[in-house]
Design an enzyme around this catalytic site. Structure first.
Site, short mmCIF file in Angstrom:
data_model
loop_
_atom_site.label_atom_id
_atom_site.label_comp_id
_atom_site.label_asym_id
_atom_site.label_seq_id
_atom_site.Cartn_x
_atom_site.Cartn_y
_atom_site.Cartn_z
N GLU A 1 46.76 31.25 44.34
CA GLU A 1 47.88 32.12 43.88
C GLU A 1 49.23 31.49 44.42
O GLU A 1 49.32 30.93 45.76
CB GLU A 1 47.87 33.48 44.50
CG GLU A 1 49.31 34.27 44.33
CD GLU A 1 49.69 34.49 43.05
OE1 GLU A 1 50.95 34.04 42.68
OE2 GLU A 1 49.01 34.91 42.15
N ASP B 1 50.07 25.92 43.68
CA ASP B 1 50.18 25.89 42.32
C ASP B 1 48.61 25.46 41.81
O ASP B 1 47.77 24.60 42.15
CB ASP B 1 51.12 24.60 41.90
CG ASP B 1 50.83 24.58 40.43
OD1 ASP B 1 51.38 25.28 39.80
OD2 ASP B 1 50.44 23.48 40.06
N ALA B 2 48.21 26.25 40.55
CA ALA B 2 46.79 26.38 40.16
C ALA B 2 46.82 24.80 39.58
O ALA B 2 45.56 24.38 39.75
CB ALA B 2 46.66 27.08 39.11
N ASP C 1 43.88 34.41 35.32
CA ASP C 1 44.87 35.62 35.18
C ASP C 1 46.18 35.15 35.68
O ASP C 1 46.75 35.62 36.38
CB ASP C 1 44.31 36.74 36.31
CG ASP C 1 45.07 37.98 36.22
OD1 ASP C 1 45.56 38.24 35.23
OD2 ASP C 1 45.16 38.71 37.20
#
Length: 545
Positions: A350, A384-385, A403
């Site tokens: 997240e 950061d993904a 998500d």
């Protein structure tokens, strides 16, 4: 470096009114004018960035809003520069008036935009476009005023001592550009973190009117009539009074505006390092609503429908001992994952540490997410993904749950790119599945099927499905100014796995509370009927959403 004064060449026409009568030496007066150029440039750029930031936050789609603000403002600056030629003969008085008006308009622009968005944005019809129209109006007005500054400042600096045009322009623009640099850095690193958007704009207006008034009334007061001096002084004091009063009322204004936007149940309103997080309800039996940057992310009546549909079809297709959740900082997707037997580890990536903190400690949010962060199987990474996936181990997860915010939000487009899904494929174990929230099927089918095309380009085969929701009144997509909608509210999902054979939509022996196998099958068929073929994939360098 600003070069020392260079005299005009022989034969150059004298200034229209001769040297100005200054209370200081000409060299000092010239320095003060350039210092004012520096301050005005810094303030002008802050106004510009404040409009861009606030428009992106209130309306959405930061690329479009930035383009509108910058193009309109630059065009208006050119018009303002031409119009300033008529004020050259009264340069000191004209500059004083312009700075006074600019301080008022620029300083109050953020509050005015927020007020229109909060109190009229939900009326629908022509009022839905109110924030956009006001954004263009402010960009035009501020651009006109900023554009008029430079010609008048050039006239004032020449009034001190006439200089060749090239040298005067170089000195003026050097101070202007350095001031713009300072303003551009001050906005994200000082004004936003310490003052916020509203108070930061008001503070900038105060600096603007003080700098302009001090230059005109202090340095060029002998060029003004007595009436002009008193008019400028009173006008400046009125603007300072308005800005000070607005600053004193900012807290009450923000609370009233939040109640107008979110309702009167707001418990938490926090600006994290990433976004504004607002929690409404969630205590005393009231349903919890979670808003991220003004968009309804979790609706009390619908959150379980959304999260059960997101999680359980993916976990029912095979092994699910190791689960990766990209986003999902509210802990609600993790709650559903932890309900399933056989889950050994859940990793949550997240970006917003502030949201994770609220999900751990806020009583309303922890009650809804079932205290999922207290489970020892849950491990959280603040990152950061996309960047995290680049360094993630290969074949490490049985299920990946994306998500993430709506793909139409500019900052999220990279998280729906072919490159992102290629990295996701790399971390999946053999037989692993990926589930993606891909926006609304009903209202934005082109966006949904672009996600499907992008997954296919990254080597996935996907099965579409959707679930209907009950909550309405807030736009589900990226555009916050869309107003209330009577259209069916739904969420679209894509369940995918590497290869050419899409996974089947099934729940197995598990029975979620809000979703049955028959409903899931029907929802898959309903989503499939909206299919749009021939869409290109979205990439980092060419986003398609």
């Amino acid at each position: 470096m600003i070069e020392p004064h260079a005299p005009a060449p022989p034969g150059a026409p004298p200034s229209w009114a001769g040297p100005a009568r200054l209370p200081v030496r000409p060299g000092t007066g010239r320095f003060l004018v350039l210092a004012c150029v520096f301050v005005c440039a810094a303030c002008g750029l802050v106004y510009e960035l404040e409009l861009v930031a606030f428009a992106s936050y209130l309306i959405g789609d930061s690329v479009t809003q930035s383009s509108v603000v910058l193009s309109v403002m630059v065009f208006a600056m050119g018009i303002g520069s031409l119009g300033a030629k008529r004020l050259r003969w009264h340069a000191a008085a004209g500059f004083g008036v312009i700075e006074t008006v600019l301080a008022l308009v620029g300083g109050c622009s953020a509050m005015a935009l927020y007020a229109v968005f909060a109190w009229t944005g939900g009326w629908g019809g022509m009022w839905a476009d109110g924030p956009r129209c006001l954004l263009v109006a402010f960009s035009l007005a501020i651009g006109l005023l900023i554009g008029a500054e430079v010609p008048l400042l050039m006239e004032l600096i020449q009034r001190i001592r006439h200089q060749d045009a090239g040298g005067a322009v170089a000195d003026l623009f050097a101070a202007d550009y350095v001031g713009a640099l300072v303003g551009g850095l001050a906005f994200p690193f000082l004004l936003l973190p310490f003052l916020g958007q509203l108070t930061g704009a008001l503070f900038t207006g105060t600096v603007n009117v003080v700098a302009g008034g001090a230059l005109v009334l202090g340095l060029f007061r002998r060029d003004l009539t007595r009436r002009a001096r008193w008019a400028l002084l009173l006008g400046g004091l009125v603007v300072l009074g308005v800005l000070a009063a607005a600053a004193a009322l900012v807290g009450d204004f923000e609370r009233a505006a939040r109640h107008a936007v979110y309702g009167k149940d707001v418990r938490v309103a926090e600006q994290t390092d990433v976004q504004e997080v607002v929690l409404a309800g969630g205590t005393d039996g009231r349903p919890l609503d979670l808003f991220l940057d003004g968009r309804l992310r979790v609706g009390g009546r619908d959150e379980r429908r959304y999260h059960e549909a997101l999680v359980h079809p993916a976990l029912s297709g095979g092994a699910h001992a190791r689960v990766l959740i990209l986003g999902g900082g509210d802990g609600l997707a993790a709650r559903e994952v932890l309900r399933r037997p056989g889950v050994r580890r859940v990793d949550i990536v997240e970006l917003d540490a502030g949201l994770v903190r609220l999900a751990r400690h806020d009583p309303g949010l922890t009650a809804v997410n079932g205290h999922s962060y207290d489970d020892p199987r849950v491990h959280t990474t603040t990152s950061d993904a996309l960047g995290w996936l680049r360094g993630a181990p290969t074949a490490a997860y049985d299920v990946v749950i994306a998500d993430l915010p709506d793909p139409g939000i500019t900052a999220s487009t990279k998280l729906y790119s072919q490159e992102f899904y290629g990295l996701t494929r790399r971390v999946l174990a053999p037989g692993g599945r990926l589930v993606v929230h891909a926006g609304s099927v009903t209202t934005r089918p082109r966006c949904f099927w672009t996600v499907a095309a992008t997954l296919r380009a990254a080597g996935f085969a996907g099965s579409p499905y959707r679930v209907l929701g009950h909550d309405s009144g807030f736009p589900a997509g990226p555009d916050r100014s869309a107003g209330r909608s009577s259209a069916p509210h739904d969420w679209g999902f894509l369940l995918a796995r590497p290869g050419r054979t899409p996974p089947s939509l099934r729940l197995g022996p598990w029975h979620p509370r809000t979703l049955t196998q028959a409903e899931l099958t029907a929802d898959g068929r309903a989503a499939g009927r909206t299919r749009i073929g021939g869409l290109p994939a979205s990439t980092l360098v060419h986003p398609r959403y």
